[in-house]
Each structure stands twice: as structure tokens, then as C-alpha cells.
Design an enzyme around this catalytic site. Structure first.
Site, PDB file in Angstrom:
ATOM      1  N   ALA A  13       0.944  -1.210  -0.077  1.00 31.64           N
ATOM      2  CA  ALA A  13      -0.232   0.163   0.081  1.00 31.64           C
ATOM      3  C   ALA A  13       0.839   1.571   0.032  1.00 31.64           C
ATOM      4  CB  ALA A  13      -1.059  -0.094   1.085  1.00 31.64           C
TER       5      ALA A  13
ATOM      6  N   ASN B  40       2.195  -3.919   7.641  1.00 32.66           N
ATOM      7  CA  ASN B  40       2.858  -4.484   6.361  1.00 32.66           C
ATOM      8  C   ASN B  40       3.512  -3.329   5.529  1.00 32.66           C
ATOM      9  OD1 ASN B  40       1.760  -7.174   6.176  1.00 32.66           O
ATOM     10  ND2 ASN B  40      -0.290  -6.132   6.263  1.00 32.66           N
TER      11      ASN B  40
ATOM     12  N   HIS C 116      -0.023   7.278   3.737  1.00 27.74           N
ATOM     13  CA  HIS C 116       1.402   7.130   4.300  1.00 27.74           C
ATOM     14  C   HIS C 116       2.198   8.019   3.530  1.00 27.74           C
ATOM     15  CE1 HIS C 116      -0.328   3.443   5.865  1.00 27.74           C
ATOM     16  NE2 HIS C 116      -0.780   2.842   4.951  1.00 27.74           N
TER      17      HIS C 116
HETATM   18  N1  LIG Z   1       1.460  -6.090   1.774  1.00 29.65           N
HETATM   19  C1  LIG Z   1       0.478  -5.198   2.155  1.00 29.65           C
HETATM   20  O1  LIG Z   1       0.585  -3.982   1.782  1.00 29.65           O
HETATM   21  C2  LIG Z   1      -0.759  -5.750   2.704  1.00 29.65           C
HETATM   22  C3  LIG Z   1      -2.089  -4.589   2.517  1.00 29.65           C
HETATM   23  C4  LIG Z   1      -3.099  -5.204   3.061  1.00 29.65           C
HETATM   24  C5  LIG Z   1      -3.190  -6.468   3.714  1.00 29.65           C
HETATM   25  N2  LIG Z   1      -2.203  -7.376   3.975  1.00 29.65           N
HETATM   26  C6  LIG Z   1      -2.177  -8.634   4.463  1.00 29.65           C
HETATM   27  O2  LIG Z   1      -2.581  -9.704   3.729  1.00 29.65           O
HETATM   28  C7  LIG Z   1      -3.354 -10.615   4.631  1.00 29.65           C
HETATM   29  C8  LIG Z   1      -4.597 -10.742   3.991  1.00 29.65           C
HETATM   30  O3  LIG Z   1      -5.509  -9.711   3.880  1.00 29.65           O
HETATM   31  P1  LIG Z   1      -7.016  -9.807   3.573  1.00 29.65           P
HETATM   32  O4  LIG Z   1      -7.603  -8.081   3.642  1.00 29.65           O
HETATM   33  O5  LIG Z   1      -7.372 -10.460   2.555  1.00 29.65           O
HETATM   34  O6  LIG Z   1      -7.549 -10.354   4.941  1.00 29.65           O
HETATM   35  P2  LIG Z   1      -8.911 -11.015   5.222  1.00 29.65           P
HETATM   36  O7  LIG Z   1      -9.281 -11.120   6.566  1.00 29.65           O
HETATM   37  O8  LIG Z   1     -10.002 -10.344   4.415  1.00 29.65           O
HETATM   38  O9  LIG Z   1      -8.738 -12.809   4.928  1.00 29.65           O
HETATM   39  C9  LIG Z   1      -7.666 -13.813   5.161  1.00 29.65           C
HETATM   40  C10 LIG Z   1      -8.068 -15.004   5.139  1.00 29.65           C
HETATM   41  O10 LIG Z   1      -7.120 -15.847   5.381  1.00 29.65           O
HETATM   42  C11 LIG Z   1      -7.637 -16.860   6.242  1.00 29.65           C
HETATM   43  N3  LIG Z   1      -6.499 -17.187   7.104  1.00 29.65           N
HETATM   44  C12 LIG Z   1      -5.908 -16.763   8.057  1.00 29.65           C
HETATM   45  N4  LIG Z   1      -4.938 -17.767   8.537  1.00 29.65           N
HETATM   46  C13 LIG Z   1      -4.851 -18.542   7.605  1.00 29.65           C
HETATM   47  C14 LIG Z   1      -4.057 -19.896   7.682  1.00 29.65           C
HETATM   48  N5  LIG Z   1      -3.037 -19.947   8.345  1.00 29.65           N
HETATM   49  N6  LIG Z   1      -4.223 -20.733   6.627  1.00 29.65           N
HETATM   50  C15 LIG Z   1      -5.190 -20.313   5.725  1.00 29.65           C
HETATM   51  N7  LIG Z   1      -5.999 -19.651   5.561  1.00 29.65           N
HETATM   52  C16 LIG Z   1      -5.794 -18.482   6.768  1.00 29.65           C
HETATM   53  C17 LIG Z   1      -8.601 -16.232   6.993  1.00 29.65           C
HETATM   54  O11 LIG Z   1      -9.556 -17.259   7.305  1.00 29.65           O
HETATM   55  C18 LIG Z   1      -9.389 -15.247   6.014  1.00 29.65           C
HETATM   56  O12 LIG Z   1     -10.242 -15.876   5.128  1.00 29.65           O
HETATM   57  C19 LIG Z   1      -3.205 -10.196   5.898  1.00 29.65           C
HETATM   58  O13 LIG Z   1      -2.405 -10.498   6.595  1.00 29.65           O
HETATM   59  C20 LIG Z   1      -2.995  -8.701   5.798  1.00 29.65           C
HETATM   60  O14 LIG Z   1      -2.624  -8.066   6.804  1.00 29.65           O
HETATM   61  C21 LIG Z   1      -0.993  -6.698   3.059  1.00 29.65           C
END
Ligand SMILES: NC(=O)c1ccc[n+]([C@@H]2O[C@H](COP(=O)([O-])OP(=O)(O)OC[C@H]3O[C@@H](n4cnc5c(N)ncnc54)[C@H](O)[C@@H]3O)[C@@H](O)[C@H]2O)c1
Length: 274
Positions: free
Chosen positions: A127, A195, A225
Site C-alpha cells: 500500500a 505491512n 502514508h
Molecule cells: N502487503 C500489504 O501491503 C498488505 C496490505 C493489506 C493487507 N495485507 C495482509 O494480507 C493478508 C490478507 O489480507 P485480507 O484483507 O485479504 O484479509 P482477510 O481477513 O479479508 O482474509 C484473510 C483470510 O485468510 C484466512 N486465513 C488466516 N490464517 C490462515 C492460515 N494460516 N491458513 C489459511 N487461511 C488462513 C482467513 O480465514 C481469511 O479468510 C493479511 O495478513 C493482511 O495483513 C498486506
């Protein structure tokens, strides 16, 4: 005819759904979704139904997903991303990690293990803007990196660090600095900000030297940010005003696009940017 890249997606939430749809629509010739895994089976089954009309893409464990994939995309949780990465690499597969916070303190081990297994690890910019220039600047000397994050006070609801300080978020009328310190602490206290601080730390001078300021700002609706880097190559300043993901307001829409762009880069013959 060259083989299409088989992609397994771990975590079928906001990012997983958007990515899976992009793979099936935009990369039809070069890639396909080969497996979906979520701790909540209903989520992977629903996504599979939407993509293929039945549940055959949804698998019941990570090992099966890895066996069916060339590239695994982790979009599950910071708690699990390091463990998932290790398992994927042990099988010699490539991985894209979205939950960057979970691997921040394991960068060295990640590189060693991936090199041993000839796996590639991709960590998208997510992001924020400017990771390209931070990477380039870090080839020379970087003196200082500061990340300033501004969010609406209500975006900090439920954050333990804020709760412990008895702040009434709804009553904040002027900009209020909630945190000022190093990234290593910021990612601990503000998991929702994890992140952005992590990827900036990894690209630049590490989580123990990267400074982070987090401000509750009643006037803003988007997650903003700002990066300021002082380096031998000059000063770099970027500002990203993020629109929130329609299905998960904790996730910025740009993060999803960044993952799709990384995938595009993996599949392309020409790489643009650092
Ligand atoms: N890199 C970036 O800039 C950035 C930005 C936003 C989010 N993220 C990260 O990406 C990830 C996903 O974000 P999102 O918005 O899709 O979240 P979300 O909560 O919408 O979806 C996450 C999904 O993963 C599943 N899950 C959790 N742990 C698991 C595991 N060990 N094995 C299998 N499934 C599992 C959950 O049940 C859920 O369905 C989060 O960790 C978030 O912090 C990263």
C-alpha cells in the site's frame, strides 16, 4: 506450448478473492488458479464455486495446495506467513508474501532457505509508493527513513496500544500523535499498520532503524502514508492516499493491485521499475 503458471492461493479473504479473480480474467493464457486453501473451508469453497462452478479448487490443507502449485500466494495472516513460507520453500516452490509483517524478522533465514531450494520469494510493495527508489538508494548510503501514517481515529478502534492509553477515539478533534518510534515496535503495537512499515524496513535500513510516526487525524477518510528518505542519492518523499478495499476496510485497494502487478511482472519478459 509453454506450461501455464499454476497458482495456489492461501487465504481466501479480500485479497485472495480479488487476486483469484484477476488471475482467471487477466492472465488467462499465462496462469491459472490451481488450488485454494483457507482455515475456513467455506471461504475457499465459495471462491472455487465462483471461479469454476464447483468446489474442486478448494483443498483441505496447505500441503495439498503446495503440491498443486508452482507459485503460492500467501494472503492469510501475519501470524502464519513465516510458517507458510518455510513449507512452500521446503518443497522448492515460489511464494508471494502479502502478510509481510510476519517475515520481517526472518529476512536472512528466508534468503538462505530460498537459495538452498532455488525458490523465489516475492514481497510486493503493497500500500505504499516509493519502494523502488528506497531499494535503489539503499545500494548507496541511507541516513534516515521516516514513515508517517495518518488515519481517521476510528481506524484505530480495537488497537490494544490505544485502548491501554484510555484514548476516546471518537472525541479526537485535532491531529494526535499516537505513536512515535522505530518500526520494530510499531509493527508490534499497530498490527494493522504492520505491512507498510515492514516492507519499507526490508527495502531500506531495517526495522530497528526505520522511524515510524502514527497520527490519528479526524479530517482524513483515507489511509495516508508518507515516506521521507534522506540518502546519499538525495531526498525521497512520497505520499500515498489509499482508497480502502470495498470488502475489507483494513486493507488498502492499492495492496491488491500491487500483488497483481507483481504477478504481471513475474509473467512478463520486460521488467519495469527497480
Ligand atoms: N502487503 C500489504 O501491503 C498488505 C496490505 C493489506 C493487507 N495485507 C495482509 O494480507 C493478508 C490478507 O489480507 P485480507 O484483507 O485479504 O484479509 P482477510 O481477513 O479479508 O482474509 C484473510 C483470510 O485468510 C484466512 N486465513 C488466516 N490464517 C490462515 C492460515 N494460516 N491458513 C489459511 N487461511 C488462513 C482467513 O480465514 C481469511 O479468510 C493479511 O495478513 C493482511 O495483513 C498486506
Amino acid at each position: 506450448v509453454s506450461k501455464v503458471l499454476e497458482i495456489g492461493i492461501v487465504g481466501c479473504g479480500a485479497i485472495g478473492n480479488s487476486l483469484a479473480e484477476a488471475v482467471s480474467k487477466d492472465f488467462l493464457r499465462e496462469a491459472k488458479v490451481s488450488a485454494l486453501y483457507d482455515l475456513d473451508y467455506a471461504r475457499s469453497a465459495n471462491l472455487s464455486r465462483r471461479l469454476s462452478g464447483n468446489t474442486h479448487l478448494a483443498v483441505h490443507n496447505l500441503e495439498t495446495l503446495i503440491n498443486k502449485s508452482d507459485l503460492v500466494i500467501e494472503c492469510a495472516s501475519a501470524k502464519s506467513s513465516w510458517e507458510i513460507a518455510q513449507k512452500v520453500i521446503a518443497c522448492g516452490r515460489d511464494i508471494m508474501i502479502m502478510s509481510t509483517g510476519g517475515v520481517t524478522s526472518h529476512l536472512k533465514e528466508l534468503s538462505v532457505q530460498a537459495a538452498k531450494r532455488k525458490s523465489k520469494v516475492y514481497i510486493p510493495s503493497g500500500a505504499i509508493a516509493g519502494i523502488d527508489a528506497v531499494k535503489a538508494a539503499s545500494i548507496g548510503k541511507i541516513k534516515k527513513v521516516i514513515l508517517t501514517t495518518r488515519k481517521n481515529p476510528l481506524a484505530f478502534e480495537g488497537v490494544k496500544y490505544v485502548k491501554d492509553r484510555n484514548l476516546n477515539l471518537a472525541k479526537i478533534r485535532k491531529d494526535k500523535i499516537l505513536f512515535s518510534g522505530f518500526a520494530i515496535q510499531a509493527v508490534k503495537y499497530f498490527p494493522q499498520n504492520i505491512n507498510v512499515a515492514s516492507v519499507l524496513s526490508l527495502a531500506g535500513i531495517g526495522p530497528r532503524k526505520t522511524l515510524v510516526q502514527i497520527i490519528a487525524c479526524p479530517k482524513v477518510k483515507r489511509n495516508i502514508h508518507e515516506i521521507r528518505v534522506e540518502s546519499e542519492a538525495g531526498t525521497i518523499i512520497t505520499r500515498t492516499e489509499n482508497v480502502l478495499h470495498p470488502k475489507n476496510p483494513k486493507t488498502s485497494f492499492l495492496a491488491v493491485l500491487s500483488a497483481i502487478a507483481t504477478l504481471k511482472q513475474i509473467l512478463a519478459s520486460v521488467e519495469i521499475g527497480t
